[in-house]
Design an enzyme around this catalytic site. Structure first.
Site, PDB file in Angstrom:
ATOM      1  N   ASP A  11     -10.269  -7.159  11.294  1.00 12.38           N
ATOM      2  CA  ASP A  11     -10.273  -8.586  11.581  1.00 12.38           C
ATOM      3  C   ASP A  11     -11.396  -8.954  12.551  1.00 12.38           C
ATOM      4  O   ASP A  11     -12.175  -9.881  12.302  1.00 12.38           O
ATOM      5  CB  ASP A  11      -8.913  -9.020  12.131  1.00 12.38           C
ATOM      6  CG  ASP A  11      -8.392  -8.095  13.231  1.00 12.38           C
ATOM      7  OD1 ASP A  11      -9.077  -7.117  13.580  1.00 12.38           O
ATOM      8  OD2 ASP A  11      -7.288  -8.359  13.743  1.00 12.38           O
TER       9      ASP A  11
ATOM     10  N   ASP B 238       0.818  -1.216   0.000  1.00 17.45           N
ATOM     11  CA  ASP B 238       0.000   0.000   0.000  1.00 17.45           C
ATOM     12  C   ASP B 238       0.848   1.259   0.000  1.00 17.45           C
ATOM     13  O   ASP B 238       0.316   2.360  -0.077  1.00 17.45           O
ATOM     14  CB  ASP B 238      -0.945  -0.005   1.212  1.00 17.45           C
ATOM     15  CG  ASP B 238      -2.393  -0.214   0.791  1.00 17.45           C
ATOM     16  OD1 ASP B 238      -2.628  -0.636  -0.357  1.00 17.45           O
ATOM     17  OD2 ASP B 238      -3.287   0.043   1.607  1.00 17.45           O
TER      18      ASP B 238
END
Length: 726
Positions: free
Chosen positions: A438, A140
């Site tokens: 998550d 990223d």
């Protein structure tokens, strides 16, 4: 399989023998807590200090709630074991499902490319059919430094993979292997690794990839594109570094696929941090390989057991378990913690104890790394998903990864506009709306009817790095706290939506994590209020000779003893448990407090910081102090001001309280609980006092923080004067 034959037993499950004792303890403690709350409530109306009594009642209610949700983990903890020998007989290698591995990185200076590429090499070297394995790296940061490191790693893989198989190496992360191995047979491969490392470190020092390091015209063409890129504005970049159909190792065996991806970035588009990167990987891998099983890994994690994928397959290939199985979660293990784990970095309750308890219900939560997922679980509910066993009968595409058609489609799905008008992030892929993607994703999968499994083999499957400065530890915990709170206070709150969609006990389990912030209230109240009252000789608890004292003592000791038993049963030590409980107190007045405050500010429109990557690079002197067991302060941080203030209040109160109790007949009996609480906090605060007044090294508490802490402690004493003076 003939009629009447039973499917092979690929795994077994055993309930924890402590379950009956846990349930008896729940009954006894519930009765004691209800009695204390009843007394606290009725004493509120006759209290000479109604404000302090109200705060204590609020704290006790929150402690009771958090205790109650914690018991859900203790209702039915289980342990599983996999039978690899049975898997080998029942499922030959050519019948194993394809596996995609996702690794995310974002900053080459905080996440060194040599370490990230070593992590990738550890999974490229899995004991798994190479033609069924693909590794996708998401960068990223769109860094040419990271891409260069992976190009070098791809070249090194041609030597490393056959070496691991020939030598039967278990530790297949080269960075770790060469730190511990002195086998003369590894000399030649070690030289190759050192050359690769030197080239990558040279590029990092220069800050760019020089022409002298590029070995082909194709390399030059690839890196020339970076001249027009910035981290926040660039098109999708996809580079196939290894392709199983064309690339061979030095022994002539096919290599796994290795793909570098940097999704499109635009300063006008929101990118959803790690969740957005993982969703881009889902789509790109779906175009290229479309493996039915996906492993997600952090860039600071490496494989420690090459048969880990086969362990996961013992569950995915079970015909009874497979249709509803979303993921198999391995625990995070941290070999780099110092002897006593001073920052509680193992976080044993989050990564080992609680997942075992959830495994006896619907399965553990997803912790972001070391997790094998069913690809279907990201797209649909279990009732509408085909069985993984059916997927094994499907033929995989023979179209090369590097074909023009495949790459064109992969670039399309990696664009920032692709998700517009779709359900990505809401009901498809990783879920958006929380910094803890998550926790949010695992929770939502359970709400949709999926189940999960906790796989905790004797040999740790994955090893991770940990922050080794206190500020980094607390900042990371604050980010987690903020992320789970975003879910807890949403329309999908575990305490309302979760208990209906999953089960009552699973809803409580997810509520425990989601309501971390609430710990700051009772920890702050019990860390300050009784101590301030002690200074003015105002009793807030029963005397030491009062029968009610024993009920309070029972609740305190039973809670701590049960936590210690859980910790020791997970192969922890007493000293590490002490560090863990101390860090729980520290997080309560820092990470949880500031995380809750940041969430509140965000709700009223005051902008908050975004996702910050935790640095994996530390100066040598910081590392040495950590290994010596010394707390690292060294900078001016609001966390440390909060810690220093509470520590100073308790130190002053304990000294003054002891002096007053010694002068007054029956003083120790009357103020015993408050003296004990002050002493308990003082003992836990020793590293803070040491850093404030005794240490001279660079990790000591800054003088400015010490001054501010003493000043704030004085202000609290002034407020207490008006609160407790008659």
């Amino acid at each position: 399989m003939r009629n009447g034959d039973h499917p092979p037993v690929l795994h077994t499950l055993n309930e924890d023998p402590l379950i009956p004792l846990n349930r008896i303890h729940i009954l006894l403690c519930s009765t004691a807590i209800a009695t204390v709350l009843h007394r606290r409530l009725f004493s509120l109306f006759s209290s000479p200090t109604p404000i302090s009594s109200s705060l204590l009642l609020l704290s006790d209610l929150l402690l009771a709630f958090m205790w109650a949700v914690t018991q859900a983990f203790r209702w039915r903890p289980v342990r599983r074991r996999e039978h690899l020998e049975t898997l080998a007989l029942a499922v030959p290698d050519h019948r194993l499902p394809n596996l995609d591995v996702f690794i995310c990185t974002a900053d080459p200076y905080k996440e060194p490319p040599i370490s990230v590429s070593s992590a990738a090499l550890s999974v490229l070297a899995f004991d798994y059919p190479t033609d069924k394995l693909s590794v996708f790296v998401s960068d990223d940061g769109c860094s040419d430094l990271t891409l260069f490191a992976f190009m070098e790693a791809a070249r090194f893989a041609r030597h490393w993979l056959p070496f691991c198989k020939e030598m039967r190496v278990l530790e297949r992360c080269p960075e770790v292997f060469f730190q511990s191995s002195h086998d003369p047979r590894s000399h030649e491969i070690k030289l190759l690794y050192q050359r690769m490392k030197e080239k990558i470190e040279s590029v990092m020092e220069k800050g760019q990839v020089g022409d002298d390091l590029l070995i082909s015209e194709e390399d030059h063409a690839v890196f020339n594109k970076w001249k027009s890129f910035t981290c926040s504005n660039h098109p999708p970049v996809i580079q196939v570094l290894l392709e199983s159909s064309r690339d061979m190792d030095i022994m002539g065996n096919p290599l796994p696929n290795l793909v570098y991806l940097s999704r499109e970035k635009s300063s006008t588009s929101f990118h959803h941090f790690k969740a957005g990167a993982l969703n881009a990987l889902l789509r790109v891998s779906g175009v290229m390989s479309n493996a039915p099983i996906i492993l997600t890994m952090d860039c600071d994690m490496h494989c420690n057991d090459p048969v880990a994928p086969r362990r996961a397959m013992c569950y995915f290939l079970d015909p009874e378990l497979s249709p509803n199985l979303a993921y198999v979660q391995f625990p995070q293990r941290f070999p780099g913690v110092n002897k006593n784990d001073i920052y509680g970095g193992e976080i044993m309750r989050l990564y080992q104890i609680n997942p075992r308890g959830m495994d006896g219900l619907k399965g553990p939560n997803y912790v972001g790394t070391g997790c094998f997922h069913s690809r279907h679980s990201f797209y649909r509910s279990p009732s509408s998903s085909p069985s993984l066993l059916c997927d094994l009968n499907e033929q995989t595409s023979d179209t090369p990864f590097s074909s023009e058609a495949i790459l064109r489609k992969a670039h399309e799905v990696a664009s920032c506009q692709y998700e517009n008008g779709t359900k990505w992030g809401s009901t498809i892929g990783m879920r958006y709306g929380s910094l803890s993607e998550d926790y949010h994703t695992g929770y939502r999968l359970h709400c949709e009817g999926w189940e999960s499994v906790f796989c905790d083999p004797e040999r740790p499957a994955f090893f991770c790095n940990i922050p080794i400065t206190l500020n980094d530890v607390l900042s990371q915990n604050k980010r987690w706290c903020l992320g789970v709170l975003e879910v807890f206070l949403s329309k999908h709150s575990p305490i309302t939506f979760g208990v209906k969609k999953v089960s009552f006990l699973m809803g409580l389990c997810y509520s425990y994590d989601g309501f971390w912030t609430s710990w700051c209230i009772p920890i702050l109240v019990y860390g300050l209020l009784p101590q301030l009252a002690l200074t003015y000789q105002i009793p807030l608890f029963p005397k030491g000779s009062d029968p009610w004292f024993y009920l309070h003592a029972y609740l305190f000791l039973s809670a701590y003893c049960q936590d210690l038993i859980d910790f020791l049963a997970s192969k922890g030590t007493f000293q590490r448990w002490w560090s863990d409980q101390r860090m729980w107190l520290i997080r309560g007045i820092t990470s949880y407090l500031f995380g809750g405050a940041q969430f509140a500010l965000k709700q009223i429109g005051i902008p908050a910081p975004g996702f910050n990557v935790t640095s994996k690079v530390m100066p040598d002197e910081v590392t040495r102090r950590y290994e010596a067991g010394m707390f690292e302060f060294g900078i001016v941080s609001p966390f440390f001001v909060s810690l220093g203030t509470v520590a100073m209040v308790n130190l002053f109160s304990f000294i003054i309280g002891m002096a007053n109790a010694a002068r007054k007949e029956g003083g120790f009996d009357e103020m015993f609980v408050q003296l004990f609480l002050s002493a308990f906090v003082v003992v836990n605060s020793w590293p803070i006092y040491e850093a404030m007044f005794l240490r001279k090294d660079g990790g000591r508490m800054p003088r400015r923080v010490t001054t501010m802490s003493i000043l704030l402690a004085g202000i609290l004493y002034s407020i207490a004067y008006f609160l407790f003076s008659e």
